[in-house]
Design an enzyme around this catalytic site. Structure first.
Site, short mmCIF file in Angstrom:
data_model
loop_
_atom_site.label_atom_id
_atom_site.label_comp_id
_atom_site.label_asym_id
_atom_site.label_seq_id
_atom_site.Cartn_x
_atom_site.Cartn_y
_atom_site.Cartn_z
N HIS A 162 -9.99 -8.84 -0.33
CA HIS A 162 -10.42 -8.75 0.89
C HIS A 162 -11.98 -8.43 1.45
O HIS A 162 -12.59 -7.31 1.58
CB HIS A 162 -9.70 -7.30 1.69
CG HIS A 162 -10.05 -7.22 3.08
ND1 HIS A 162 -9.87 -7.88 4.00
CD2 HIS A 162 -10.87 -6.23 3.37
CE1 HIS A 162 -10.41 -7.65 5.14
NE2 HIS A 162 -11.09 -6.45 5.01
N ASP B 223 -6.40 -11.19 7.10
CA ASP B 223 -7.22 -12.25 6.94
C ASP B 223 -6.09 -13.45 7.12
O ASP B 223 -6.52 -14.55 7.58
CB ASP B 223 -7.59 -12.15 5.23
CG ASP B 223 -8.73 -10.97 5.36
OD1 ASP B 223 -9.44 -10.94 6.01
OD2 ASP B 223 -8.08 -10.09 4.51
P1 NAI Z 1 -13.43 4.98 11.29
O1 NAI Z 1 -14.66 5.35 10.51
O2 NAI Z 1 -13.23 4.70 12.64
O3 NAI Z 1 -12.21 5.80 10.71
C1 NAI Z 1 -12.05 6.24 9.21
C2 NAI Z 1 -11.73 7.72 9.46
O4 NAI Z 1 -11.16 8.07 7.88
C3 NAI Z 1 -12.53 8.79 10.01
O5 NAI Z 1 -11.71 9.41 10.86
C4 NAI Z 1 -12.89 9.67 8.77
O6 NAI Z 1 -13.15 11.01 9.11
C5 NAI Z 1 -11.44 9.40 8.00
N1 NAI Z 1 -11.84 9.81 6.57
C6 NAI Z 1 -12.93 9.88 5.98
N2 NAI Z 1 -12.71 10.15 4.55
C7 NAI Z 1 -11.37 10.71 4.49
C8 NAI Z 1 -10.59 11.16 3.47
N3 NAI Z 1 -11.13 11.49 2.31
N4 NAI Z 1 -9.38 11.53 4.04
C9 NAI Z 1 -8.88 11.53 4.96
N5 NAI Z 1 -9.55 10.69 6.03
C10 NAI Z 1 -10.71 10.45 5.81
O7 NAI Z 1 -13.04 3.45 10.48
P2 NAI Z 1 -12.04 2.45 10.88
O8 NAI Z 1 -12.68 1.30 11.78
O9 NAI Z 1 -10.73 3.04 11.38
O10 NAI Z 1 -11.82 1.68 9.38
C11 NAI Z 1 -11.20 2.37 8.34
C12 NAI Z 1 -11.16 1.45 7.20
O11 NAI Z 1 -10.48 0.32 6.96
C13 NAI Z 1 -12.66 1.40 6.85
O12 NAI Z 1 -12.88 1.50 5.24
C14 NAI Z 1 -12.70 -0.28 6.93
O13 NAI Z 1 -13.68 -0.96 6.28
C15 NAI Z 1 -11.39 -0.72 6.75
N6 NAI Z 1 -10.98 -1.94 7.31
C16 NAI Z 1 -10.09 -2.73 6.50
C17 NAI Z 1 -9.50 -3.83 6.96
C18 NAI Z 1 -8.62 -4.79 6.20
O14 NAI Z 1 -8.17 -5.76 6.48
N7 NAI Z 1 -8.23 -4.37 4.87
C19 NAI Z 1 -9.93 -4.27 8.33
C20 NAI Z 1 -10.64 -3.38 8.99
C21 NAI Z 1 -11.18 -2.39 8.55
#
Ligand code: NAI
Length: 331
Positions: A187, A159
């Protein structure tokens, strides 16, 4: 030569993970002379994809990468890690109640907190990326009581970087000439991107953003909204959420935390509130911080006008509600 640093990435088979692990292996996070060992965790349905990421890391022949652990076992993943980047989580799916998503993530962060507490290296630094990032970090803190609160943070650097980007686009200047924006709070779309103290490097010295962007209505309206809603705009355009910018911001966050912020520059980090700026203590809230010798310090003494106060309080209120919701999922 330096000893390798062990870096955990959870959710490593996901979108952000795929962008993040090569950055870490190239030295973007910890510096170009710091060897690393990557620990990658995901869940069993993603085990095969995770192994594919491991194969690609081998194929990339990164000189700094001294080892890769790819596993679905949280204890194995957490053992000996010096830095933990928590990207894994349960996403909100259509038709799901907020409470159900919270409940899933609370249970994930509770159990991963225990694994980190018991098996991570002493003084492990933790960055939570997965949403709801601030509250996931708070749950992690609660269930890893032996990890100092100052070692547990969440990502609002994306952000922060988005705010820098918007100012640079507006004024048609280099983004590296803009500094000291602030992201306050959660966030989420209640975050408050604040340019009250931001400055721009000009040939005649540092100038306040508020002086160079004369359109106060834009700063108080569209600018704030654009930064708050940027995640949604990316999803609309890409049909997928931000990944490369999130991965890059996670590297910026850890790099500045470990190696320090430049003199005269602060960054935004979600950290455990001590009550600074009358933000309720005991929330993970994004503040302006400077870092030195591996420790962050909240920048003190910035003036807060009435407009800012309201926005800082509104996002604090949302975090207080999220905290209550998270606790209700525990009982
Ligand atoms: P994604 O769905 O592509 O990847 C998430 C991964 O986490 C998947 O491979 C899934 O199998 C795995 N996962 C689920 N439960 C798990 C567990 N208990 N232990 C280990 N791995 C587990 O999602 P993406 O796009 O990579 O985003 C990840 C997270 O980051 C989301 O929660 C998203 O909302 C968040 N996010 C946060 C941002 C920030 O600025 N703080 C910015 C963009 C995304």
């Amino acid at each position: 030569a330096k000893d390798p640093v062990r870096v955990l990435v959870t959710g490593a088979a996901g979108q952000i993970g795929y962008a993040l692990v090569p950055m870490i292996a190239r030295g973007v996070m910890l510096g170009p002379d710091q060897p690393v060992i990557l620990h990658m965790l995901d869940i069993p349905p993603a085990a095969e994809a995770l192994n594919g990421v491991k194969m690609e890391l081998v194929d990339a022949a990164f000189p700094l990468l001294k080892g890769v652990v790819a596993t679905t076992d949280a204890v194995e993943a957490c053992t000996g890690v010096n830095v933990a980047v928590m990207v894994g989580g349960f996403p909100r799916k259509e038709g799901m109640e907020r409470k159900d998503v919270m409940s899933k993530n609370v249970s994930i962060y509770k159990s991963q907190a225990s694994a980190l507490e018991a098996h991570a290296a002493p003084n492990c630094k933790v960055l939570v990326v997965a949403n709801p990032a601030n509250t996931n970090a708070l749950i992690l803190k609660e269930f890893a009581p032996s990890i100092p609160a100052k070692n547990i943070t969440c990502l609002t650097r994306l952000d922060h970087n988005r705010a820098l980007g918007q100012i640079s686009e507006r004024l048609n200047i280099q983004v590296s000439d803009v500094k000291n924006v602030i992201i306050w709070g959660n966030h989420s779309s209640t975050q408050y991107p604040d340019v009250s103290h931001a400055t721009i490097k000009t040939p005649s010295g540092q100038k306040p953003v508020r002086e160079l962007v004369s359109d106060d209505d834009w700063l108080k309206g569209e600018f704030i909204k654009t930064v708050q809603q940027r995640g949604a705009a990316i999803i609309k355009a890409r049909k997928l959420s931000s990944a490369l910018s999130a991965a890059s911001a996670a590297c910026d966050h850890i790099r500045d935390w470990v190696l320090g912020t430049p003199e005269g520059t602060w960054v935004s980090m979600g950290v455990y509130s001590d009550g600074s700026y009358n933000v309720p203590a005991g929330l993970i809230y994004s503040f302006p911080v400077t870092c030195r010798a591996g420790e962050w310090t909240i920048v003190q003494g910035l003036s807060v006008d009435e407009f800012s106060r309201k926005k800082m309080d509104a996002t604090a209120e949302e975090l207080t509600e999220e905290k209550a919701l998270a606790y209700s999922c525990l009982s």
